[in-house]
Enzyme design. Structure first.
Site, mmCIF file in Angstrom:
data_model
loop_
_atom_site.group_PDB
_atom_site.id
_atom_site.type_symbol
_atom_site.label_atom_id
_atom_site.label_comp_id
_atom_site.label_asym_id
_atom_site.label_seq_id
_atom_site.Cartn_x
_atom_site.Cartn_y
_atom_site.Cartn_z
ATOM 1 N N ARG A 194 0.827 -1.214 0.000
ATOM 2 C CA ARG A 194 0.000 0.000 0.000
ATOM 3 C C ARG A 194 0.861 1.264 0.000
ATOM 4 N NH1 ARG A 194 -3.999 -3.136 4.103
ATOM 5 N NH2 ARG A 194 -5.145 -4.182 2.433
ATOM 6 N N ARG A 229 2.622 1.800 -3.407
ATOM 7 C CA ARG A 229 1.722 2.365 -4.424
ATOM 8 C C ARG A 229 1.599 3.875 -4.242
ATOM 9 N NH1 ARG A 229 -1.061 -0.855 -7.585
ATOM 10 N NH2 ARG A 229 -2.503 0.851 -7.948
ATOM 11 N N SER A 283 10.039 30.997 10.361
ATOM 12 C CA SER A 283 10.983 30.739 11.435
ATOM 13 C C SER A 283 10.360 31.191 12.741
ATOM 14 C CB SER A 283 12.267 31.516 11.154
ATOM 15 O OG SER A 283 12.941 31.826 12.357
ATOM 16 N N ARG A 296 14.262 -19.861 11.329
ATOM 17 C CA ARG A 296 13.728 -18.537 11.732
ATOM 18 C C ARG A 296 14.766 -17.927 12.652
ATOM 19 N NH1 ARG A 296 8.347 -19.273 13.810
ATOM 20 N NH2 ARG A 296 8.100 -19.675 11.574
#
Lengths: 503, 503, 503, 503
Positions: free
Chosen positions: C143, C146, C314, C353
């Site tokens: 997501r 994209r 600023s 793992r």
């Protein structure tokens, strides 16, 4: 999958030279250190010598404690002093053991045996590769650190002169690329000086805390040292009461290194510390470089590098005078911290000796040492010879037509109009109010596109109720000398620190 | 060029929930610190509070020196204590100024004005965003560093107990993944302890040297502070003799921070130092984690993590008891040094305020603080509860059939046979001579594939001339207790250092 | 050792607020992404939703294949859609398992059981934490990618307009900070555009190759999925012929992800690729930012950022209009590559793992995603609104009095005088010959300190033998239009690439 | 401040050799590449040759297009082929220009002039340092990449054999250091193979997309090339219609490089891509190394490295057979990604040529090339000769007394008892229920401390209602062959990918 183009398919120009069989590195791609003298401190020859020094110091210590006969020393020293080890062969052999020490011990033993067969029996006695190589790494590091320290001191001296000379030379302070309020060049140079002193403090701390020798034996228990110690010259049986630890202090002392509390085969504090300090050095010098580059920009032109003798030439453009020292320093500042990361990550070293962690340290440590040393050498040269152009600084201060003093004016206006109203008015007068950036109009540097300078607009603005009507008083307000704040005081502080830094 | 697949083309499962509008982070992806309590020290709320503390301390200091009326303080303190600033709005607004302080000052001024219009005029007087945010960063950093210090002390205490208890518990020393010679678990734990003390030394040095407040004004000259100081309450004309520097000490003291020699807007020593120290902490703890993981391996099984309450469970495998604390610590050790690199590289900050360099520091500093703190908290828990299995250590010591003592035997054999000959013989007997790795034969762990264990072969080898014929004597030689070297002495040294570390 | 100062010793200002108990992060320290909308894509809520999507997709797939009863789906979907999982509790619980999935499965199962006890038995069936979390990481990454793609396209469109509009607008080309030869602003913008297209090519390749779902079970063999598959609804005995692999394609398709060839629990190609691409994106945008910052410098003033609505203000200086978008982009460019290093280093993940490697990925991946997305969003805004000042570019071209054309003149002179002689003469005339840097003299920007501009000196130099005596011809030679080389052609090439990039 | 200890104060051992004056690097500290042959591809000599090839190709192209007389070629080729350039002098001189090309052009011109004064006028015509050096960097990179590709193919072939041979060889799958469920060694090797194919895909993509030549002239406009082109041999006036771009294609083709769309002096896509790919290669190989190290551990002993000829020897321990290839590969995997970060960060290169960014690339690129190539060479050797011990794998599978199959049993039990109850029971039986870690009791590897193995307890547990009472059936359930899931299918998939990878 895509096919790999055939190398042979590339037009084999008759001029294409064959790949050379000699393969060395002398610094062709590293102008930041090649030619500074640091290369001889970190060359493969230097590491080989350092390993030989360590082997000699070990046997000397063992002779002193009666573990090996004193007669072994002569032949070993003779071989170590000489040039009998084939460096290239050693490098190639290192693949077999994943380190160069196994091959070195073999070659050293063979060479000593040629002189004195008995002496060869006492080479590397009870030792392990990591004791030799780690101690050698520290010897080399200490030598380079001392050189860095000297060049940082030279750099600091040069910067202190600049800071003192330009204590009150006004220039534009710049924040987020824009003129902000005035500062002095002295303050900028004092800032550089403070960073260099910070860097040197860290180098000195490493040197005075001392880099540690390594002496632990196969797995950090000193067991073999102890066993040989107990066994001794007499050939008595195993046992006895030597733990091996009695070797550590005299061994370290011979090398000018510190005796560590415990062997650090997989406790890599010294490596991580070196990485952190060398990163700091390169970063601190990088700050100077990035500022010099900014000041040397053609449009700014407030400083130029020392020139002469072809320094700064371009291969294409006759007129160029490139800030090459700053460029070299920057090239180091971009390289050292990422490379030093390997040294930091070395803390995670498994077991009593890491299978890869240790081996990954050697080349990055050398690289960081020579890059930082090259940067320090370049910085000393830069600090010594930097040309500073106060007139141009003053001219640049005028560029914004007084808008640089908006904050100064605000101190006067805010009590009159209120903080918010005053700031809003000043933003509008200085062209920062939102319409100054139109392409057709102003060039976005704070000058108002139409109708006069900030000063003129300020004098004329009805909101100011004539507060700035007196041109003389306004001019007095809008000049750098009236708004340098504590610049001078701050310069003095850093100079005092510098004076104390080395008496 | 390849087309991007259309999001809409993906099967829109009816169960796919819509993207939520609330967007926060509470540590879901960071189990190393979520739940340790450190999250409240480094949350956005904590940074907001710290910025408010700084604004209050500034005005208090100015009131103390007569720059602003004391009456301004009450309204400001009231607003700062409260909960009137919308954090999410502030975060969004920060895009306009590239920092959250501009919006904070606006919101704070507006809120104070609701209470007292006059007091609002004295908020943030003469100040700049970086003064507020840098001081707040240091406040937060100090609090987290103190927590890290406490957890390192707890970790050290736990490790000291382990080292003392197992001072003489033999286990296999391992180098390059292979059994080397015996060590004690006490020595291993003492090594961990030494690293933790190194880490805590660095944390304590940062804390005792003090983290600096920031007070420099727009470009580090303190000019506006001075101008307002000279102007004072009386509304007198500009000029006077305030340089602004008189604010720094009392301001820093109010915050419990150090007064810096000069403003450090673009002299980022404190940031680089924090990066180096937090990297060191995470790396030192990572060394413990990688060793615990090695010892916890199913085949090694020399240690296990504290369990209970579901700790170490798997979502798939009922039998698993994962070393989760070591895993969490390792997850931090892998993250902190690369992230901290951003902080080191921040030294190269151009001009009087970097356009991006400063802004890149905030989030990585927070990340390093919470990761290191989470790792320290986890390490304290691990050190407290680590289960150690001496029987299994002893069983593992037997795995190589005595080959683990080849170096020990070598001490006896070398004088008899000569160094080279002895080593060659022992390599052969221990199966490392080159034929032990045949797939059909041995399993490569130093056990000889055929014809008996290393001890049996050694007793029988004709080259040894009966030197090891006495089974009793041989057994005595091939047991860990006889070859632990200085392990006990080294443990004692580290324990003594620990005892001195905090009386 | 130095004592740690007591926290209590710090003056406890009555205004110091207590540390808050709520602890979240909404982007206060990250203006590059806070407020761009990306935060909702990568919030903890978003990750939780993604994990729920994955759990639902798994059960849906199993229902489709008859492994679980279709009746299980309703209750699960209902719970997943809702808001019944306590995010903060989940985060805290994650410490027990070192990941948030174990707790999520427990909570999810409990919630489903409240609706339908039988359905709860089919939650997470045969699955493992990493299947759920890795798939969720990819959902979130897709997501955000994209979004990045869309913003890169917007950026490219904006840059293409700039490049086309300014195809022939001359400006100074700068190398090593110094004016070199003329270029066009169009060429500079085209270079930026080329980099952005390179970045988008890499993003698009990731998206079109597809991010992989994860489905491997406990150790990547899919054994439990297969066993449940063989067992099926029918409650038949173990065995059967399901390998579990039949689940992968439909599961991936439901999520809009790719079915991987093999489970990638410890084969972290997708993670390393994401790290490389996000680093590239941030670096490419950083190039634009650093150039815009250079052009925006007060002295250069060739470009300004889009302003309006307080943008660029600023907190101290009313006149400032800071290049905040470039600053934000630069803050990301400084952060992403170091942080992404964690992702690259994740390739070295041990076993089936990793104990820490996997866990170290989650937060850095999120950080890189949101930083790169924030930078892309900011770049699109910058490209859309960048104000360019051709007049100022032309004025800057004049700064060196013609020395900028020394290379051009050299083309004419070299055949006359010989290459070396010509270059030497031009260096002398342009003040780069070694004496131009004297502090009292020139300001080091190539202008000759005395005796006229480069053009005048050139006309008068006896060595040129009158070759440049005609003022008209000399003027023609020393103007940018005559020495832009292939600038226009090169702009056209990049624009053509852009036109093909997305039709 | 601490005083720096005086170097002179260190005992000046009479044996301490003086620092050598020769300073080169042949790989002493880099056993991962020294001796593999890659050193000759990346030595300083190789870079010098490559720069000479580029200078020759440029002049050849200009001669072909009639810009310079064909007669210039002979002398240039003669000099370039020879050995007349002093490499060390060149390295030292590079400090003046911050790059080695300025000195090279000077030396080359002088040498050509000795042969033919006229030809010397056409050396480096219209060119700039970066054109020469960048093209040379790409030449060297292409050669090393091809070598890496070849070694990755060899590695893949070796791994494919291992995967095929051990397709059905069961071993313990390990997650978070603990036995999880069975896998096959073939699956593990197939995973390695998949990563190596991923790495080679990336290398091949770089090679087939092609590395770009650099040809842009002083600021990337090709203006001088065009001006000389228009001027031509005829000595005609300036002007004409050469843009210089006509040189690019034939120039690139001569070098076997790609013609870039635009000059990439400060658009560093090729550098960033090389960094990413070399990082990937080293990381992918590092995964193999870390797994081999785990399997080679003395306690695990499931694999051993190829031995013979002293490979794997220790300087201290006769019995050691260290996994040196894995160690060397790991040393590269720890170094490359951090060093390559310099290359990624090079994308942020200001202006038309960066003052430091460009210069920082050269050495890190060389370092990454040789480290990755050395790792690939080592991996090919490792894959060819890895010894695998299936008996030991099977023995290790027995270590947990059947608890390894708890997930398998759960598939049967969960429908009987409910998911939660079943998991709870199995955790208790396998000793993971919380009391198995007591120091006096079990050793934490899943074996129950008292009262029998997991299998026995399971058979006896009243909750299972006799479901596992049949010893034969229970044995069938608790063996690896019955729970390998899709291991074989997955191996076949990767082997099929490998078969397609290169026909």
């Amino acid at each position: 999958m895509t096919a790999v183009p055939d190398e042979a398919a590339a037009p084999s120009a008759p001029s294409a030279p064959s790949v050379p069989s000699v393969a060395s590195e002398v610094g062709l791609l590293a102008p930041v250190w090649a030619g500074t003298g640091v290369e001889s401190l970190v060359s493969d020859e230097a590491y080989l010598r350092a390993m030989l020094e360590v082997e000699v110091a070990l046997t000397e210590t063992q002779a002193e404690l009666g573990v090996v006969p004193a007669a072994s020393l002569g032949p070993l020293r003779e071989v170590a002093r000489g040039d009998r080890i084939d460096l290239a062969a050693l490098a190639r052999e290192a693949r077999d053991a994943a380190n160069p020490v196994v091959g070195l011990v073999r070659a050293l033993t063979a060479e000593v045996a040629k002189v004195d067969r008995e002496a060869a029996e006492h080479v590397h006695l009870g030792s392990t590769s990591q004791d030799i190589l780690d101690s050698a790494l520290m010897l080399v590091a200490r030598r380079v650190l001392r050189r860095i320290h000297e060049d940082l001191v030279r750099t600091a001296d040069g910067l202190a002169l600049l800071a003192a000379r330009h204590r009150d030379t006004p220039m534009a302070g710049r924040t987020l690329t824009q003129h902000a309020v005035p500062i002095t060049f002295g303050l900028k140079a004092a800032g550089w000086l403070a960073l260099v002193l910070d860097a040197d403090d860290r180098v000195r701390r490493l040197l005075s805390d001392g880099l540690p020798a390594q002496l632990g034996g196969a797995a950090g228990t000193l067991a073999a040292y102890g066993a040989y110690g107990a066994y001794g010259e007499s050939g008595g049986g195993a046992g006895g009461d030597s733990s091996g630890t009695e070797l550590v202090e005299p061994f370290a002392e011979r090398l000018g290194l510190t005796a560590p509390l415990v062997p650090w085969h997989s406790l890599r504090t010294p490596i991580a510390d070196l990485g952190a300090v060398l990163s700091f050095v390169s970063g601190a010098l990088g700050k100077i470089a990035v500022d010099v580059q900014g000041m040397a920009r053609t449009e700014v032109a407030e400083a130029a590098e020392p020139s002469g003798g072809g320094r700064g030439a371009s291969s294409a453009m006759p007129q160029k005078r490139n800030p090459v020292l700053a460029t070299l320093i920057m090239s180091a500042a971009r390289q050292v911290p990422p490379i030093a990361l390997v040294l930091t990550q070395s803390l995670v070293s498994e077991d009593e000796r890491s299978a890869g962690g240790w081996h990954a340290e050697w080349q990055p440590l050398r690289e960081c040492l020579r890059l930082a040393a090259g940067a320090a050498s370049s910085a000393a040269e830069l600090a010594d010879g930097l040309a500073v152009f106060p007139d141009r600084m003053r001219a640049n201060l005028e560029l914004t037509g007084g808008a640089l003093y908006a904050e100064r004016v605000n101190v006067v206006l805010a009590p009159l109009l209120g903080k918010a109203e005053a700031k809003h008015l000043l933003a509008r007068l200085s062209g920062a109010g939102g319409n100054g950036g139109a392409e057709g109009g102003a060039s976005g540097n704070g000058t108002s596109g139409d109708g006069g300078s900030f000063a003129e607009l300020l004098a004329a603005a009805p909101e100011t109720a004539g507060r700035f009507a007196d041109p003389e008083a306004l001019r007095a307000l809008l000049r750098p000398e009236g708004y340098l704040g504590a610049s001078g005081v701050l310069v003095d502080r850093v100079l005092a620190r510098h004076a104390k830094h080395h008496p």
